[in-house]
Write a protein that holds these residues in place. Structure first.
Motif, PDB file in Angstrom:
ATOM      1  N   ALA A 161       0.839  -1.185   0.279  1.00 20.53           N
ATOM      2  CA  ALA A 161       0.038   0.080   0.096  1.00 20.53           C
ATOM      3  C   ALA A 161       0.824   1.250  -0.052  1.00 20.53           C
ATOM      4  O   ALA A 161       0.599   2.278  -0.894  1.00 20.53           O
ATOM      5  CB  ALA A 161      -0.953  -0.071   1.199  1.00 20.53           C
ATOM      6  N   LEU A 162       2.039   1.386   0.784  1.00 19.09           N
ATOM      7  CA  LEU A 162       2.911   2.395   0.951  1.00 19.09           C
ATOM      8  C   LEU A 162       3.554   2.648  -0.594  1.00 19.09           C
ATOM      9  O   LEU A 162       3.688   3.875  -1.035  1.00 19.09           O
ATOM     10  CB  LEU A 162       3.798   2.351   1.844  1.00 19.09           C
ATOM     11  N   VAL A 163       4.022   1.464  -1.084  1.00 15.17           N
ATOM     12  CA  VAL A 163       4.747   1.475  -2.121  1.00 15.17           C
ATOM     13  C   VAL A 163       3.894   1.864  -3.578  1.00 15.17           C
ATOM     14  O   VAL A 163       4.309   2.755  -4.471  1.00 15.17           O
ATOM     15  CB  VAL A 163       5.548   0.200  -2.632  1.00 15.17           C
ATOM     16  N   LEU A 164       2.653   1.426  -3.388  1.00 11.46           N
ATOM     17  CA  LEU A 164       1.697   1.926  -4.324  1.00 11.46           C
ATOM     18  C   LEU A 164       1.483   3.244  -4.458  1.00 11.46           C
ATOM     19  O   LEU A 164       1.297   4.019  -5.389  1.00 11.46           O
ATOM     20  CB  LEU A 164       0.377   1.058  -4.330  1.00 11.46           C
ATOM     21  N   ALA A 165       1.425   3.814  -3.286  1.00 16.60           N
ATOM     22  CA  ALA A 165       1.340   5.468  -3.147  1.00 16.60           C
ATOM     23  C   ALA A 165       2.157   6.104  -3.504  1.00 16.60           C
ATOM     24  O   ALA A 165       1.944   7.097  -4.197  1.00 16.60           O
ATOM     25  CB  ALA A 165       1.038   5.557  -1.609  1.00 16.60           C
ATOM     26  N   VAL A 166       3.485   5.519  -3.330  1.00 15.31           N
ATOM     27  CA  VAL A 166       4.723   6.697  -3.720  1.00 15.31           C
ATOM     28  C   VAL A 166       4.845   6.364  -5.526  1.00 15.31           C
ATOM     29  O   VAL A 166       5.060   7.160  -6.161  1.00 15.31           O
ATOM     30  CB  VAL A 166       5.905   5.971  -3.251  1.00 15.31           C
ATOM     31  N   VAL A 167       4.298   5.188  -5.975  1.00 16.19           N
ATOM     32  CA  VAL A 167       4.402   4.708  -7.100  1.00 16.19           C
ATOM     33  C   VAL A 167       3.577   5.844  -8.039  1.00 16.19           C
ATOM     34  O   VAL A 167       3.768   6.402  -9.049  1.00 16.19           O
ATOM     35  CB  VAL A 167       4.448   3.413  -7.730  1.00 16.19           C
ATOM     36  N   ASN A 168       2.099   5.771  -7.446  1.00 14.00           N
ATOM     37  CA  ASN A 168       1.349   6.662  -7.865  1.00 14.00           C
ATOM     38  C   ASN A 168       1.821   8.082  -7.886  1.00 14.00           C
ATOM     39  O   ASN A 168       1.048   8.872  -8.789  1.00 14.00           O
ATOM     40  CB  ASN A 168       0.034   6.398  -7.133  1.00 14.00           C
ATOM     41  N   ALA A 207      -2.726  -0.222 -14.470  1.00 15.24           N
ATOM     42  CA  ALA A 207      -2.004  -1.774 -14.488  1.00 15.24           C
ATOM     43  C   ALA A 207      -0.530  -1.678 -14.352  1.00 15.24           C
ATOM     44  O   ALA A 207       0.070  -2.344 -13.569  1.00 15.24           O
ATOM     45  CB  ALA A 207      -2.426  -2.425 -15.684  1.00 15.24           C
ATOM     46  N   ILE A 208       0.112  -0.624 -15.354  1.00 13.83           N
ATOM     47  CA  ILE A 208       1.343  -0.407 -15.265  1.00 13.83           C
ATOM     48  C   ILE A 208       1.955  -0.080 -13.849  1.00 13.83           C
ATOM     49  O   ILE A 208       2.986  -0.781 -13.335  1.00 13.83           O
ATOM     50  CB  ILE A 208       2.035   0.422 -16.288  1.00 13.83           C
ATOM     51  N   THR A 209       1.527   0.820 -13.161  1.00 14.64           N
ATOM     52  CA  THR A 209       1.759   1.432 -11.894  1.00 14.64           C
ATOM     53  C   THR A 209       1.540   0.115 -10.906  1.00 14.64           C
ATOM     54  O   THR A 209       2.472   0.191  -9.888  1.00 14.64           O
ATOM     55  CB  THR A 209       0.967   2.661 -11.388  1.00 14.64           C
ATOM     56  N   PHE A 210       0.474  -0.535 -10.843  1.00 11.70           N
ATOM     57  CA  PHE A 210       0.265  -1.541 -10.298  1.00 11.70           C
ATOM     58  C   PHE A 210       1.346  -2.796 -10.138  1.00 11.70           C
ATOM     59  O   PHE A 210       1.742  -3.357  -9.180  1.00 11.70           O
ATOM     60  CB  PHE A 210      -1.193  -2.101 -10.149  1.00 11.70           C
ATOM     61  N   GLY A 211       1.546  -2.970 -11.527  1.00 15.16           N
ATOM     62  CA  GLY A 211       2.830  -4.211 -11.717  1.00 15.16           C
ATOM     63  C   GLY A 211       3.984  -3.523 -11.248  1.00 15.16           C
ATOM     64  O   GLY A 211       4.823  -4.410 -10.659  1.00 15.16           O
ATOM     65  N   ILE A 212       4.303  -2.161 -11.259  1.00 16.84           N
ATOM     66  CA  ILE A 212       5.811  -1.792 -10.999  1.00 16.84           C
ATOM     67  C   ILE A 212       5.721  -1.926  -9.348  1.00 16.84           C
ATOM     68  O   ILE A 212       6.617  -2.456  -8.624  1.00 16.84           O
ATOM     69  CB  ILE A 212       5.640  -0.362 -11.473  1.00 16.84           C
ATOM     70  N   ALA A 213       4.582  -1.722  -8.796  1.00 11.94           N
ATOM     71  CA  ALA A 213       4.398  -1.521  -7.202  1.00 11.94           C
ATOM     72  C   ALA A 213       4.691  -3.240  -6.761  1.00 11.94           C
ATOM     73  O   ALA A 213       5.386  -3.272  -6.065  1.00 11.94           O
ATOM     74  CB  ALA A 213       3.375  -0.895  -6.627  1.00 11.94           C
ATOM     75  N   ALA A 214       4.137  -3.921  -7.541  1.00 14.42           N
ATOM     76  CA  ALA A 214       4.076  -5.589  -7.072  1.00 14.42           C
ATOM     77  C   ALA A 214       5.532  -5.917  -7.240  1.00 14.42           C
ATOM     78  O   ALA A 214       5.929  -6.711  -6.731  1.00 14.42           O
ATOM     79  CB  ALA A 214       3.165  -6.282  -7.894  1.00 14.42           C
ATOM     80  N   TRP A 215       6.109  -5.310  -8.625  1.00 21.55           N
ATOM     81  CA  TRP A 215       7.334  -6.230  -8.841  1.00 21.55           C
ATOM     82  C   TRP A 215       8.397  -5.530  -7.639  1.00 21.55           C
ATOM     83  O   TRP A 215       9.338  -6.264  -7.296  1.00 21.55           O
ATOM     84  CB  TRP A 215       7.814  -5.581 -10.131  1.00 21.55           C
ATOM     85  N   LEU A 216       8.274  -4.282  -7.119  1.00 23.54           N
ATOM     86  CA  LEU A 216       8.935  -3.695  -5.880  1.00 23.54           C
ATOM     87  C   LEU A 216       8.997  -4.332  -4.937  1.00 23.54           C
ATOM     88  O   LEU A 216       9.911  -4.424  -3.872  1.00 23.54           O
ATOM     89  CB  LEU A 216       8.949  -2.296  -6.060  1.00 23.54           C
TER      90      LEU A 216
END
Length: 116
Positions: free
Chosen positions: A38-45, A73-82
Motif C-alpha cells: 500500500a505504501l509503495v503503491l502510493a509512492v509509485v502513484n 495496471a502499469i503502476t500496479f505492476g511496478i509496485a508489485a514488482w518492487l
C-alpha cells in the motif's frame, strides 16, 4: 493524523479484499506485505504515474480516456514488482488488481467520508 491513517487504511483493506476476490491473479503473503505494498503503491502513484500520464496523453485522448486503465495496471505492476511477497499474474492480473483496488478504495473512502 486521522486523515493520514485513513489514506493508508483504505488501500490496505482494498488490497486484502482484492486478494480474497481473485486469489489466482493476485496473491499477498500476509498483512506486512500488504501494508508495504500500500505504501509503495502510493509512492509509485505519486512519482511515476504523472510521468506516464504526461507521456501517454496523446494515446489517452485517442482512446477517450480508456488508456488510464493501462496506466493503472502499469503502476500496479511496478509496485508489485518492487515489493516481495506480492504476486501478480501478468498484465491481466495487474489490470484486475488495479481495477479492484481502485473500485474498493473508492467505495471504502465514500463510506468513511460519510461516517466521519
Amino acid at each position: 493524523m486521522r486523515t493520514l491513517l485513513l489514506r493508508f487504511a483504505v488501500p490496505f483493506v482494498a488490497i486484502l479484499a482484492a486478494q480474497q476476490l481473485f486469489p489466482d491473479r493476485f496473491a499477498v503473503q500476509g498483512f506486512g506485505a500488504a501494508a508495504i505494498f500500500a505504501l509503495v503503491l502510493a509512492v509509485v502513484n505519486a512519482v511515476v504515474r504523472p510521468v506516464l500520464e504526461l507521456l501517454a496523453a496523446p494515446i489517452t485522448c485517442l482512446t477517450l480516456g480508456l488508456f488510464h486503465f493501462v496506466i493503472n495496471a502499469i503502476t500496479f505492476g511496478i509496485a508489485a514488482w518492487l515489493v516481495p511477497g506480492i504476486a501478480v499474474g501478468g498484465f491481466i492480473g495487474a489490470l484486475i488488481g488495479a481495477a479492484l483496488v481502485s473500485a474498493i478504495g473508492l467505495l471504502l473512502s465514500m463510506f468513511v467520508r460519510e461516517r466521519a
